[in-house]
Structure formats: C-alpha cells, structure tokens
Design a protein around this motif. Structure first.
Motif, PDB file in Angstrom:
ATOM      1  N   ILE A  98      74.053  58.844  32.660  1.00 33.93           N
ATOM      2  CA  ILE A  98      73.627  57.537  32.748  1.00 33.93           C
ATOM      3  C   ILE A  98      74.420  56.699  31.859  1.00 33.93           C
ATOM      4  N   SER A  99      74.799  57.342  30.930  1.00 30.14           N
ATOM      5  CA  SER A  99      75.674  56.731  29.678  1.00 30.14           C
ATOM      6  C   SER A  99      77.049  56.499  30.404  1.00 30.14           C
ATOM      7  N   GLN A 100      77.650  57.773  30.628  1.00 33.52           N
ATOM      8  CA  GLN A 100      79.366  57.122  31.438  1.00 33.52           C
ATOM      9  C   GLN A 100      79.453  56.059  32.401  1.00 33.52           C
ATOM     10  N   CYS A 101      78.272  56.539  33.750  1.00 30.68           N
ATOM     11  CA  CYS A 101      77.912  55.873  34.505  1.00 30.68           C
ATOM     12  C   CYS A 101      77.737  54.422  34.635  1.00 30.68           C
ATOM     13  N   SER A 102      76.816  54.037  34.148  1.00 28.81           N
ATOM     14  CA  SER A 102      76.496  52.205  33.311  1.00 28.81           C
ATOM     15  C   SER A 102      77.277  51.890  32.973  1.00 28.81           C
ATOM     16  N   MET A 103      78.475  52.288  32.171  1.00 26.70           N
ATOM     17  CA  MET A 103      80.347  51.398  31.750  1.00 26.70           C
ATOM     18  C   MET A 103      81.040  51.120  32.735  1.00 26.70           C
ATOM     19  N   SER A 104      81.373  52.327  33.582  1.00 29.68           N
ATOM     20  CA  SER A 104      82.329  52.523  34.782  1.00 29.68           C
ATOM     21  C   SER A 104      83.102  51.475  35.381  1.00 29.68           C
ATOM     22  N   GLY A 153      72.725  55.926  37.621  1.00 28.90           N
ATOM     23  CA  GLY A 153      73.794  55.859  37.360  1.00 28.90           C
ATOM     24  C   GLY A 153      74.204  54.514  37.934  1.00 28.90           C
ATOM     25  N   LEU A 154      74.152  54.974  39.286  1.00 30.21           N
ATOM     26  CA  LEU A 154      74.446  53.489  39.877  1.00 30.21           C
ATOM     27  C   LEU A 154      74.243  52.220  39.717  1.00 30.21           C
ATOM     28  N   ILE A 155      72.584  52.602  40.024  1.00 28.51           N
ATOM     29  CA  ILE A 155      72.223  51.432  39.290  1.00 28.51           C
ATOM     30  C   ILE A 155      72.438  50.619  38.228  1.00 28.51           C
ATOM     31  N   PHE A 156      72.662  51.392  37.459  1.00 26.22           N
ATOM     32  CA  PHE A 156      72.917  51.484  35.627  1.00 26.22           C
ATOM     33  C   PHE A 156      73.991  50.378  35.696  1.00 26.22           C
ATOM     34  N   GLN A 163      74.738  47.465  28.371  1.00 25.03           N
ATOM     35  CA  GLN A 163      75.053  48.558  27.968  1.00 25.03           C
ATOM     36  C   GLN A 163      74.163  48.976  26.478  1.00 25.03           C
ATOM     37  N   TYR A 164      73.700  48.098  25.558  1.00 29.04           N
ATOM     38  CA  TYR A 164      73.206  48.403  24.448  1.00 29.04           C
ATOM     39  C   TYR A 164      71.540  48.671  24.641  1.00 29.04           C
ATOM     40  N   LEU A 165      71.159  48.066  25.504  1.00 29.92           N
ATOM     41  CA  LEU A 165      69.417  48.866  25.745  1.00 29.92           C
ATOM     42  C   LEU A 165      69.513  50.709  25.977  1.00 29.92           C
ATOM     43  N   ILE A 166      70.690  50.943  26.715  1.00 29.96           N
ATOM     44  CA  ILE A 166      70.295  52.050  27.365  1.00 29.96           C
ATOM     45  C   ILE A 166      70.557  52.768  26.580  1.00 29.96           C
ATOM     46  N   GLY A 167      70.850  53.228  25.672  1.00 31.62           N
ATOM     47  CA  GLY A 167      70.543  53.833  24.150  1.00 31.62           C
ATOM     48  C   GLY A 167      69.671  54.006  23.950  1.00 31.62           C
ATOM     49  N   VAL A 168      68.721  52.954  23.451  1.00 29.79           N
ATOM     50  CA  VAL A 168      67.283  53.013  23.341  1.00 29.79           C
ATOM     51  C   VAL A 168      66.764  53.778  23.364  1.00 29.79           C
ATOM     52  N   LEU A 169      67.070  53.269  25.331  1.00 27.55           N
ATOM     53  CA  LEU A 169      65.845  53.671  26.190  1.00 27.55           C
ATOM     54  C   LEU A 169      65.730  54.825  26.534  1.00 27.55           C
ATOM     55  N   LEU A 170      67.421  55.718  26.834  1.00 29.35           N
ATOM     56  CA  LEU A 170      67.578  57.710  26.577  1.00 29.35           C
ATOM     57  C   LEU A 170      66.291  57.366  25.727  1.00 29.35           C
ATOM     58  N   GLN A 171      67.131  57.672  24.301  1.00 29.94           N
ATOM     59  CA  GLN A 171      66.408  57.882  22.816  1.00 29.94           C
ATOM     60  C   GLN A 171      64.804  57.877  22.947  1.00 29.94           C
ATOM     61  N   ALA A 172      64.432  56.834  23.554  1.00 30.68           N
ATOM     62  CA  ALA A 172      63.052  57.078  23.646  1.00 30.68           C
ATOM     63  C   ALA A 172      62.241  57.900  25.157  1.00 30.68           C
ATOM     64  N   LEU A 173      63.317  58.270  25.704  1.00 34.53           N
ATOM     65  CA  LEU A 173      62.713  58.911  26.976  1.00 34.53           C
ATOM     66  C   LEU A 173      63.238  59.972  26.253  1.00 34.53           C
ATOM     67  N   PHE A 202      71.160  51.910  47.285  1.00 30.21           N
ATOM     68  CA  PHE A 202      70.894  50.259  47.911  1.00 30.21           C
ATOM     69  C   PHE A 202      71.282  49.495  47.173  1.00 30.21           C
ATOM     70  N   VAL A 203      71.638  49.339  45.936  1.00 30.42           N
ATOM     71  CA  VAL A 203      71.668  48.465  44.623  1.00 30.42           C
ATOM     72  C   VAL A 203      73.310  48.616  45.269  1.00 30.42           C
ATOM     73  N   PHE A 204      73.518  49.415  44.430  1.00 28.23           N
ATOM     74  CA  PHE A 204      75.448  49.243  44.698  1.00 28.23           C
ATOM     75  C   PHE A 204      75.247  48.702  45.583  1.00 28.23           C
ATOM     76  N   LYS A 205      75.032  48.887  46.995  1.00 23.46           N
ATOM     77  CA  LYS A 205      75.775  48.109  48.396  1.00 23.46           C
ATOM     78  C   LYS A 205      75.411  46.683  48.101  1.00 23.46           C
ATOM     79  N   VAL A 206      74.244  46.568  48.145  1.00 20.59           N
ATOM     80  CA  VAL A 206      73.751  44.374  48.226  1.00 20.59           C
ATOM     81  C   VAL A 206      75.017  44.124  47.135  1.00 20.59           C
ATOM     82  N   ASN A 207      75.051  44.421  46.069  1.00 19.71           N
ATOM     83  CA  ASN A 207      76.199  44.108  45.197  1.00 19.71           C
ATOM     84  C   ASN A 207      77.145  44.184  45.212  1.00 19.71           C
ATOM     85  N   ASP A 208      78.069  45.123  45.538  1.00 21.88           N
ATOM     86  CA  ASP A 208      79.259  45.474  45.710  1.00 21.88           C
ATOM     87  C   ASP A 208      79.783  44.607  46.156  1.00 21.88           C
TER      88      ASP A 208
END
Length: 265
Positions: free
Chosen positions: A88-94, A164-167, A178-188, A252-258
């Motif tokens: 999740i972390s690496q895909c979100s920033m790719s 990862g594609l969505i994020f 990119q800052y919220l993901i770390g907080v969300l992962l820590q909570a999860l 789906f999310v990727f294709k719509v926004n590509d």
C-alpha cells in the motif's frame, strides 16, 4: 461485462508490451533499495526480524499473553501485515515518485504500481523463507499445511495490489493522502490481531474484527505456520472475495482516471 473485459485486456496488454521495462523497474527496486547500506539486501530479513524481536520481548514480558511460542505467533502475522502495508505504501507513492519519467516519455502508468507490488512480493517471499529457518529453531513446525502458503501469498497480493492501485490514484488527486495512509495503516495494525490473540479482546468489541479484511488474511498465514493446519474454509472464501473485489475495483478506478493523471501532476 464487455467493458470490464476490455479494461482487463487494456490494463495487462500495457504490462505485456512493456514487460522489459517492467522487469527493469522490478530489478531496480529490489536491488537498489538498500544500495550504499552496510548490510544491503539483508535488511529485507533484518527489518522484520528486529521488529519481531522488539515486539516479542515487550509484549511477552509486559503484557504476558498466555500464548505458547509467542515469537512464532507474532511471526505468522507479521509476514502478511508487512507485505500488505509495504504494498500500500509503495504503490500509493509510485505515480508521484515517477512523474518526471512519464512526463518525458510515454509509459503505461500501471508499470509503476505493478513493479512496486511485485518487488514487495519478492522481498516478502525471500524474507519469509529466511525468517522461517530462524523460527524453526524457536519451535516452528514443519507440516504439510505450509504448502498452502503460496496460495496465501497469491490471494494477499491481489488484495493489496488492488488497494494499491486505488491509493495511487487517490494520492495524485488528493496529496494529503500520502500522509493519511501512514495513520490509517497504523490504526489498522492495532485493529488486527497481530500482537495479541483475538481472545484477549472484550466480547462486545469482537464484532469489529469481522469487518476487518486483514483479520482473515492473518488466518491464512497463522494457521499453516503457528497452528500447523490449513486455514478454515470460511476465511479462505472471504479472502478470495476481498481479493477479487479489491482487484476489480482497483482496475476500474485506474482505468477511469488513467487519462486524467497527467493533468494533476
């Protein structure tokens, strides 16, 4: 249905056409991640090992959970969590990290998320083999149930990859993500029975775990490694559903926004 098939074909045709670039990106991420470090690729093993050592020491002494072979109990859950969170972390920033590259030349944007996810998968497989050898001397058992682990990795990969594609798309349109993901992962992380058994949770709060997909993915690894048994059918079925929904939704999310991505970078 037809549109969905076309999305699938379009997505993977880009990966196949640029498979040489994909291989190079994966090789680059795997080999250069620890460049100029003393231990190099060994950090793939040392990171989870040191993390496990600290947690196992603190929680086995301070919390004193009545768990036999707590280190093995922890190890079996750290594997899927580390792979999931790193994907999740690496895909979100790719996309953000490689924007200068595909602004200059045309490259299918899915190459970057795919290479990130596959490099994490490779790291996870290699570190799991090495860590299990160490865990074996601490009481981990060899059993036929371990042959299910490749299936566990495959299911978790598609689940993590889809998210990862969505994020990765959301991070382009909403830079705060990119800052919220770390907080969300820590909570999860603390909402998933990784460092504690689910039996330690008060009865009135156990319903929360039924809505946490990672609770079931941990079972896919903990049962073969710690309990020396195959995961129950219920967990396997739910994980397959989560993985399928995540992967399809990610495509789906990727294709719509590509086509929109380049205008938001």
């Amino acid at each position: 249905m037809f549109w969905g098939i076309m999305v699938f074909i379009s997505f993977f045709s880009g990966l196949v056409s640029y498979r040489v670039v994909l291989k190079q990106l994966i090789r680059q991420q795997v080999t250069l991640r620890y460049r100029r470090t003393i231990f190099g690729f060994l950090w793939t093993l040392l990171n989870p090992l040191l993390n496990m050592a600290v947690i196992a020491t603190v929680f086995s002494i301070v919390m004193k959970f009545p768990i036999q072979n707590y280190a093995i109990f922890l190890f079996s859950a750290v594997i899927p969590w580390t792979m999931f969170s790193n994907t999740i972390s690496q895909c979100s920033m790719s996309l953000l990290a490689n924007e200068n590259l595909f602004k200059k030349i045309y490259l299918p944007k899915q190459l970057f998320m795919t290479s990130s996810a596959l490099s994490v998968l490779i790291d996870s497989l290699l570190s799991t083999v090495c860590l299990f050898i160490i865990a074996y001397f601490f009481g981990a058992k060899l059993s036929p149930a371990l042959f299910f682990l490749p299936v566990s990795f495959a299911i978790l990969f598609f689940f993590s990859y889809g998210l990862g594609l969505i994020f990765s798309i959301v991070s382009v349109f909403l830079r705060d993500m990119q800052y919220l993901i770390g907080v969300l992962l820590q909570a999860l992380y603390f909402m998933t029975p990784i460092i504690y058994p689910v039996d330690a949770v008060p009865e009135q709060y156990k319903w929360v775990f039924s809505w946490n997909p990672m609770y079931y993915f941990v079972d896919l690894f903990r049962d073969p490694i710690y309990n020396s048994q195959l995961p129950n059918t219920h967990s396997i079925q739910l994980c397959l559903i989560f993985a399928a929904v995540s992967f399809v939704l990610g495509l789906f999310v990727f294709k719509v926004n590509d086509k929109k991505i380049i205008f938001r970078l």
